[in-house]
Design a protein around this motif. Structure first.
Motif, short mmCIF file in Angstrom:
data_model
loop_
_atom_site.label_atom_id
_atom_site.label_comp_id
_atom_site.label_asym_id
_atom_site.label_seq_id
_atom_site.Cartn_x
_atom_site.Cartn_y
_atom_site.Cartn_z
N ALA A 1 0.70 -1.10 0.06
CA ALA A 1 -0.12 -0.13 -0.11
C ALA A 1 1.05 1.25 -0.10
N MET A 2 0.77 2.09 -1.25
CA MET A 2 1.78 2.98 -1.12
C MET A 2 1.08 4.48 -0.54
N LEU A 3 1.79 4.71 0.47
CA LEU A 3 1.26 5.90 1.32
C LEU A 3 2.01 7.41 0.87
N ASN A 4 1.01 8.27 0.81
CA ASN A 4 1.41 9.48 0.41
C ASN A 4 1.76 10.31 1.77
N TYR A 5 3.02 10.28 2.09
CA TYR A 5 3.79 11.15 3.02
C TYR A 5 3.31 12.44 3.24
N SER A 6 2.88 13.01 1.94
CA SER A 6 2.75 14.55 2.30
C SER A 6 1.42 14.64 2.39
N ALA A 7 0.37 13.84 2.63
CA ALA A 7 -1.18 13.88 2.93
C ALA A 7 -1.40 14.46 4.42
N THR B 1 -3.85 12.67 9.54
CA THR B 1 -5.17 12.39 9.55
C THR B 1 -5.58 11.47 8.32
N ASN B 2 -4.98 11.98 6.95
CA ASN B 2 -5.35 11.11 5.93
C ASN B 2 -4.71 9.97 5.79
N ILE B 3 -3.08 9.71 6.37
CA ILE B 3 -2.45 8.66 6.39
C ILE B 3 -3.04 7.67 7.23
N VAL B 4 -3.34 7.90 8.38
CA VAL B 4 -4.04 7.14 9.34
C VAL B 4 -5.42 6.53 8.68
N ALA B 5 -6.06 7.52 7.95
CA ALA B 5 -7.54 7.05 7.35
C ALA B 5 -7.02 5.83 6.13
N HIS C 1 1.73 7.68 -6.16
CA HIS C 1 0.72 8.19 -7.20
C HIS C 1 0.89 7.20 -8.36
N SER C 2 -0.34 6.69 -9.11
CA SER C 2 -0.32 5.92 -10.07
C SER C 2 0.60 6.56 -11.22
N PHE C 3 0.52 7.72 -11.46
CA PHE C 3 1.24 8.20 -12.41
C PHE C 3 2.64 7.79 -12.41
N GLY C 4 3.22 8.16 -11.18
CA GLY C 4 4.54 8.01 -10.93
C GLY C 4 4.88 6.54 -10.92
N LEU C 5 4.36 5.68 -10.39
CA LEU C 5 4.28 4.16 -10.25
C LEU C 5 4.16 3.41 -11.53
N SER D 1 1.14 16.27 -5.06
CA SER D 1 1.03 16.20 -6.29
C SER D 1 1.18 17.38 -6.92
N GLY D 2 1.02 18.70 -6.23
CA GLY D 2 1.12 19.86 -6.88
C GLY D 2 -0.36 20.14 -7.05
N LYS D 3 -1.32 19.54 -6.85
CA LYS D 3 -2.65 20.00 -7.20
C LYS D 3 -3.12 20.83 -6.13
N ALA D 4 -4.10 21.57 -6.31
CA ALA D 4 -4.65 22.56 -5.44
C ALA D 4 -5.37 21.69 -4.33
N ASP D 5 -5.14 22.03 -3.09
CA ASP D 5 -5.89 21.06 -1.83
C ASP D 5 -7.26 21.75 -1.83
N TYR D 6 -8.19 21.37 -2.21
CA TYR D 6 -9.51 22.15 -2.36
C TYR D 6 -10.38 22.09 -0.96
N VAL D 7 -10.02 20.96 -0.30
CA VAL D 7 -10.82 20.73 1.06
C VAL D 7 -10.16 21.97 2.04
N ALA D 8 -8.94 21.99 2.01
CA ALA D 8 -8.26 23.27 2.85
C ALA D 8 -8.64 24.60 2.45
N ILE D 9 -8.72 24.73 1.02
CA ILE D 9 -8.98 25.95 0.41
C ILE D 9 -10.24 26.45 0.89
N LEU D 10 -11.30 25.66 0.73
CA LEU D 10 -12.73 25.80 0.97
C LEU D 10 -12.62 26.31 2.52
N GLU D 11 -11.94 25.56 3.44
CA GLU D 11 -12.25 25.72 4.78
C GLU D 11 -11.58 27.10 4.96
N LEU D 12 -10.41 27.72 4.29
CA LEU D 12 -9.95 28.87 4.52
C LEU D 12 -10.81 29.99 4.06
N VAL D 13 -11.63 29.70 2.84
CA VAL D 13 -12.54 30.57 2.20
C VAL D 13 -13.78 30.88 3.13
#
Length: 441
Positions: free
Chosen positions: A12-18, A21-25, A145-149, A418-430
């Motif tokens: 299981a390839m874990l995203n260490y930058s997540a 909370t997300n890694i435990v999930a 990420h599947s693109f990299g793997l 991945s460089g993508k915008a984190d929309y969950v965090a952005i929405l909370e900020l907004v």
């Protein structure tokens, strides 16, 4: 990764930058009990809080340095004697790896890919990329990420192409120098990372590169022009999702159409479901040998949810022209209904990228009592005012509904690994900045 395949274990390839909370999930969803890592990596990546969170959940952490210290000469001999044969034989339909969705719009889900899924996608991609033994791939994309793997590691190795791995795509000055030193001919990247390399690279650093394949986010026209004019390399854009291992479509040197993500991969089927308010295109469903075995969710650990009749709902709104080229209109979740009209947030972000090409900007929708929803632009560029956006929209012939009602200037827009915008965090900020309650949103 390959050693675990040989003993019949499913990595299981874990995203260490997540984040913890997300890694435990993710570990909960995939019922992970042991995490393999390196003390040096944990220290350099500052992952102490993540390790603590995992240990608090009873997950064992095994450090490779500690394992190496226990390996004897007899262990090495017993490892060599069986030769290339796997210790445990697996069937094509058995799980090969578990990857996780980015979590840009919610809690990450586990995506279970079989050996057939990954190898089929590797061969599908090789029919389009035409890589050969004289090529060298430089892969900076993370293998969680599947693109990299699949695209960056399994695909070239399947085709007999050597791969150079580098641990971080964010080292914008180092990566171009290493591409030069290795004489790499194929480079994978996202628009964000490619822009960073273009700013730092000497024109000769990429002299050996003949092919740049980009995905994960839309490639901006300014990025394409920079690479063509400065480095003489054309960027070929593709499209994929983790659930398809990941490549669904890709442009090729012989079949390339600007503004599209290319044609569907061989052996894949597609269908478009109508979406209310969307005139051109529809919601894309795909089926093929590369489509996942199913999802794993933290709410039901270890329970596999296979795609219905093999069809995966990508959640993307796309249009397919008469030649089969696919144009991405946006995520189904990334549309706002303003005054009864459907507005693509991705299209608004494309305008924001033209207004502020050197930074990452994001657009989210929030409730509006008068129009149903309104758009909020989040950007680090203080020059990106509403009036400037309005002027650009008029120039491009865009509707007034695509002009954000609010512009929030922040020091930095939250992004994922991945460089993508984190929309969950952005929405909370907004919500916080505009004084909106979570319930209202």
């Amino acid at each position: 990764f390959f050693a675990l395949q040989g003993i019949g274990r499913v990595p299981a390839m874990l995203n260490y930058s997540a984040g913890p909370t997300n890694i435990v999930a993710a570990c909960t969803a995939a019922e992970v009990r042991t995490v393999l890592t390196s003390r040096t990596f944990v220290e350099k990546a500052r992952l102490g809080p993540v390790v603590e969170a995992l240990q608090a959940r009873g997950i064992a952490i095994r450090y490779m340095e500690d394992v190496r210290a226990t390996v004897t000469i007899w262990d090495k001999v017993s490892g060599v004697l069986p030769g290339p044969k796997p210790r445990v034989r697996r069937a094509p339909g058995d799980p090969a790896a578990i990857l996780f969705t980015s979590g840009s719009e919610g809690m990450p889900k586990g995506v279970v890919l079989s050996h057939r899924n990954m190898l089929a996608n590797a061969v599908q991609s090789l029919t389009r990329v035409a890589a050969h033994g004289e090529d060298k791939v430089f892969n900076v994309l993370p293998v969680f990420h599947s693109f990299g793997l699949t695209a960056g590691l399994v695909m070239p190795l399947t085709g007999g192409v050597p791969v150079y791995l580098y641990p971080s795509p964010l080292h914008y000055r180092i990566v171009p120098e290493l591409v030069y030193q290795t004489n790499a001919t194929i480079l994978f990247g996202t628009d964000t990372f490619l822009k960073g390399y273009a700013r730092a690279a000497h024109p000769y650093d990429l002299h050996s590169v003949r092919l740049i394949l980009a995905g994960a986010e839309a490639v901006k026209s300014t990025t394409r022009e920079t690479y063509m004019q400065r480095f003489g390399v054309r960027i070929l854009e593709g499209y994929g999702v983790t659930e398809a291992a990941p490549v669904i479509a890709i442009n090729t040197p012989l079949a390339n159409k600007a503004g599209t993500v290319g044609r569907m991969s061989p052996l894949m089927e597609a269908r478009l479901e109508p979406v209310p308010g969307i005139v051109e295109g529809g919601r894309l469903y795909v089926r093929g040998p590369n489509v996942m075995l199913g999802y794993l969710r933290a709410e039901a650990p270890g329970v596999l949810e296979p795609p219905a009749a093999g069809w995966h709902d990508t959640g993307d709104i796309v249009a397919i022209d008469a030649q089969g080229y696919i144009t991405i209109k946006g995520r189904a979740k990334r549309f706002a209904k303003i005054a009864g009209e459907m507005v693509s947030l991705s299209a608004v972000e494309a305008l924001a990228a033209e207004l502020s090409p050197d930074v990452v900007s994001a657009v989210v929708a929030v409730p509006d009592a008068r129009k149903g929803e309104r758009l909020v632009l989040v950007t680090p560029d203080p020059r990106a005012t509403r009036s400037a956006f309005q002027t650009l929209a008029r120039t491009k012939g865009a509707t007034e509904l695509m002009v954000p009602a609010d512009v929030l200037v922040l020091d930095k827009v939250p992004v994922l690994g991945s460089g993508k915008a984190d929309y969950v965090a952005i929405l909370e900020l907004v919500r916080d900045k505009l004084g909106l309650s979570t319930q209202a949103a």
